[in-house]
Write a protein that holds these residues in place. Structure first.
Motif, PDB file in Angstrom:
ATOM      1  N   ASP A   7       0.842  -1.206   0.000  1.00 25.52           N
ATOM      2  CA  ASP A   7       0.000   0.000   0.000  1.00 25.52           C
ATOM      3  C   ASP A   7       0.879   1.259   0.000  1.00 25.52           C
ATOM      4  O   ASP A   7       1.760   1.402   0.855  1.00 25.52           O
ATOM      5  N   ALA A  30      -0.747  -7.123   1.869  1.00 24.89           N
ATOM      6  CA  ALA A  30      -1.188  -7.416   3.236  1.00 24.89           C
ATOM      7  C   ALA A  30      -0.057  -7.841   4.177  1.00 24.89           C
ATOM      8  O   ALA A  30      -0.301  -8.493   5.192  1.00 24.89           O
ATOM      9  N   HIS A  66      -1.367  -2.407   8.724  1.00 24.92           N
ATOM     10  CA  HIS A  66      -1.999  -1.079   8.756  1.00 24.92           C
ATOM     11  C   HIS A  66      -3.518  -1.175   8.658  1.00 24.92           C
ATOM     12  O   HIS A  66      -4.067  -2.188   8.210  1.00 24.92           O
TER      13      HIS A  66
HETATM   14 ZN   LIG Z   1      -2.387  -3.197   2.988  1.00 25.59          ZN
END
Ligand SMILES: [Zn+2]
Length: 183
Positions: A7, A30, A66
């Motif tokens: 991300d 992830a 996160h």
């Molecule tokens: Zn993520």
């Protein structure tokens, strides 16, 4: 070593306020560490882990998860199965975590709630910490006290950093200081 999500909002160097050269980083969807599987497949995360532990001899490994993780939301919603080639299989490393969280939060076939996703994000970190210890050379260094494993959770909305406390089995606020305080 930091294992973070791909991300774009969760850059480990920015979150940990580190200078270039201070952290060895692996990022994936992830922030997952797969279990130890010494087979003939191609293992990107495991090879980076092997280099970090055996050659760089890192003393700390941080799994950095996160809030608002798209990967975890897909896992919880079970959305990608039909059309993707690799993502569902990758996320399936956390299937047992998903099942555990789903049993706790009633979803009634609707979108996964924020609370369920947050729980899965956090428990996914703990699961990856366990997977880390399934690598014999990681377990050996942890046993000798040469290597420490941390689970951190970055709350995007307010920039809060939480750390996993193994004794209380909860994530607690902590200072986003650089790694030097852990050496
Ligand atoms: Zn993520």
């Amino acid at each position: 070593m930091v294992i973070a999500c791909s991300d774009s909002r969760t850059d480990p160097s920015l979150i940990l306020q580190c200078e270039p050269g201070e952290i060895f980083v692996v990022r994936n969807i992830a922030n997952i560490v797969p279990p130890y599987e010494p087979d003939t497949m191609h293992h990107g995360v495991s090879s980076a882990l092997e280099y970090a532990v055996k050659s760089l001899k890192v003393t700390n490994i941080i799994i950095l998860g996160h809030s608002g993780c798209g990967g975890i939301k897909s896992l919880m919603g079970n959305k990608l199965a039909a059309e993707d080639e690799f993502i569902t299989r990758w996320l399936s490393i956390l299937d047992s975590v998903r099942e555990k969280v789903l049993a706790r939060f009633a979803m009634d076939g609707k979108e996964p709630c924020t609370e369920a996703c947050s729980a899965c994000e956090m428990e996914g970190i703990v699961h990856s910490m366990e997977n880390l210890r399934s690598f014999p050379w990681v377990a050996e260094q942890v046993e000798k006290g040469n290597l420490h494993i941390f689970g951190w959770y970055f709350e995007l909305k307010d920039g809060l950093l939480l750390g996993y406390n193994e004794d209380s089995d909860t994530f607690e606020p902590q200072h986003p200081s650089c790694l030097s305080s852990y050496n």
